[in-house]
Design a protein around this motif. Structure first.
Motif, short mmCIF file in Angstrom:
data_model
loop_
_atom_site.label_atom_id
_atom_site.label_comp_id
_atom_site.label_asym_id
_atom_site.label_seq_id
_atom_site.Cartn_x
_atom_site.Cartn_y
_atom_site.Cartn_z
N MET A 1 43.72 79.76 41.16
CA MET A 1 44.29 81.04 41.90
C MET A 1 43.09 81.32 43.12
O MET A 1 43.38 81.72 44.19
CB MET A 1 44.09 82.17 40.87
CG MET A 1 45.12 82.52 40.14
SD MET A 1 45.45 84.06 39.62
CE MET A 1 46.81 83.91 38.75
N GLU B 1 52.08 84.69 47.33
CA GLU B 1 52.25 85.83 46.46
C GLU B 1 53.17 85.42 45.68
O GLU B 1 53.24 86.04 44.36
CB GLU B 1 52.65 86.97 47.41
CG GLU B 1 51.61 87.88 48.28
CD GLU B 1 50.34 88.05 47.14
OE1 GLU B 1 50.45 88.65 46.00
OE2 GLU B 1 49.20 87.71 47.50
N LEU C 1 51.28 83.33 42.95
CA LEU C 1 50.37 84.00 42.28
C LEU C 1 51.13 85.02 41.14
O LEU C 1 50.55 84.93 39.90
CB LEU C 1 49.57 84.93 43.19
CG LEU C 1 48.44 84.24 44.07
CD1 LEU C 1 48.02 85.02 45.03
CD2 LEU C 1 47.48 83.76 43.23
N ASN C 2 52.03 85.51 41.70
CA ASN C 2 52.84 86.33 40.88
C ASN C 2 53.53 85.71 39.56
O ASN C 2 53.45 85.89 38.42
CB ASN C 2 54.27 87.14 41.57
CG ASN C 2 54.62 88.38 40.74
OD1 ASN C 2 54.03 89.15 40.14
ND2 ASN C 2 56.18 88.07 40.54
N ASP C 3 54.01 84.36 39.67
CA ASP C 3 54.63 83.41 38.59
C ASP C 3 53.53 83.00 37.87
O ASP C 3 53.81 83.24 36.45
CB ASP C 3 55.25 82.31 39.51
CG ASP C 3 56.46 82.54 40.06
OD1 ASP C 3 57.00 83.61 39.65
OD2 ASP C 3 57.11 81.48 40.61
N LEU C 4 52.03 82.96 38.32
CA LEU C 4 51.10 82.71 37.60
C LEU C 4 50.59 83.76 36.62
O LEU C 4 50.30 83.63 35.39
CB LEU C 4 49.97 82.15 38.36
CG LEU C 4 50.13 80.76 39.01
CD1 LEU C 4 49.01 80.61 40.10
CD2 LEU C 4 50.02 79.66 37.97
N ARG C 5 50.77 84.87 37.25
CA ARG C 5 50.32 86.19 36.39
C ARG C 5 51.44 86.39 35.31
O ARG C 5 51.06 86.66 34.24
CB ARG C 5 50.19 87.45 37.20
CG ARG C 5 49.09 87.10 38.28
CD ARG C 5 48.77 88.54 39.19
NE ARG C 5 47.86 88.26 40.26
CZ ARG C 5 48.45 88.25 41.54
NH1 ARG C 5 49.68 88.39 41.81
NH2 ARG C 5 47.40 88.06 42.49
N LEU C 6 52.70 86.24 35.72
CA LEU C 6 53.85 86.51 34.65
C LEU C 6 53.64 85.61 33.39
O LEU C 6 53.69 86.17 32.24
CB LEU C 6 55.15 86.48 35.32
CG LEU C 6 55.45 87.50 36.17
CD1 LEU C 6 56.72 87.27 37.15
CD2 LEU C 6 55.56 89.02 35.73
N THR D 1 50.99 83.69 32.49
CA THR D 1 49.69 84.08 31.75
C THR D 1 49.86 85.46 31.10
O THR D 1 49.37 85.27 29.79
CB THR D 1 48.67 84.40 32.66
OG1 THR D 1 48.52 83.13 33.58
CG2 THR D 1 47.35 84.54 31.89
N ASP D 2 50.48 86.36 31.59
CA ASP D 2 50.54 87.76 30.75
C ASP D 2 51.60 87.47 29.39
O ASP D 2 51.38 88.24 28.56
CB ASP D 2 51.10 88.88 31.51
CG ASP D 2 50.11 89.09 32.61
OD1 ASP D 2 48.77 88.76 32.38
OD2 ASP D 2 50.46 89.90 33.55
#
Length: 232
Positions: A60, A77, A80-85, A87-88
């Motif tokens: 990131m 963006e 980054l959003n895919d990575l966050r989703l 990971t969460d």
């Protein structure tokens, strides 16, 4: 929407991330696709990243350090959003800048690299997620359109010659060396290309799985072009 996705019994198409992770596989459906038409300049991101090895993991922090145009920033963006989703949701996603994978050239009668059609195996319940943002995209293929390589008589004969242990240990040998994970397309098989921008969830061979694992392969890379791939 690509009609091949909606017409295939192997592929289920969903409209969002939470539907992607929560929809159960069933019957012959062992691949789920969050179909997306992504906006943004993913090529700009690829052009600014540095390939350190044939496969370079992009963090990131690496992404955030890039000086991008407005279109490049849109693409960033999304990634980054895919990575966050992911990971969460408990996954461990990896973003890779990829020139090529290592080829398996040890045996001339059976390949066991990722360019060969194969399934993923895990000792625990999990799925494979992937999205190609730029470059050549992977293929999947229906299970009834492939033959397991270890069951093809001429290949099995050569594997027996390779195995020097007792006959009772032959099946374990095939599994321990991952030969059993690889498949050969039947004549007139019709692979499905996963395309760019769509986030996929593929069924993995594990003890709790209630469908056949998804047979897939990495593509031959386009000449002079890197791939940008999220996978976990």
């Amino acid at each position: 929407m690509d009609p091949i996705f909606s017409e295939s019994h192997q592929v289920g198409v969903v409209s969002g991330f939470y539907e992607l992770v929560n929809t159960p596989f069933q019957d012959s459906t062992n691949a789920l696709c969050w179909y997306r038409n992504l906006q943004g300049d993913f090529k700009e991101i690829v052009s600014q990243l540095t390939l350190k090895e044939n496969i370079t993991e992009v963090s990131m922090e690496d992404l955030l350090a890039l000086k991008l145009s407005a279109e490049g920033d849109k693409a960033r963006e999304i990634i980054l959003n895919d990575l966050r989703l992911l990971t969460d949701s408990g996954a461990l996603p990896s973003l890779n800048l990829l020139k090529n994978y290592e080829r398996d050239e040890e045996f001339d009668f059976i390949a066991t690299d990722v360019y060969s059609y194969h399934v993923d195996r895990s000792p625990v319940g999990t799925d494979t997620f992937l999205c190609t943002y730029y470059g050549a995209a992977s293929d999947i293929i229906p299970n009834d359109q492939v033959d397991q390589k270890i069951l093809i008589p001429e290949i099995r004969k050569k594997l027996r010659e390779l195995h020097h242990g007792p006959e009772a240990e032959f099946e374990n040998f095939l599994k321990d060396c991952f030969f059993d994970l690889h498949y050969q397309p039947k004549p007139n098989a019709q692979p499905i290309n996963l395309g760019c921008g769509h986030l996929w969830r593929l069924a993995v061979d594990h003890p709790q799985q209630n469908v056949l694992p998804c047979v897939h392969r990495a593509p031959a890379e386009n000449a002079g072009e890197y791939r940008l791939l999220l996978i976990c």
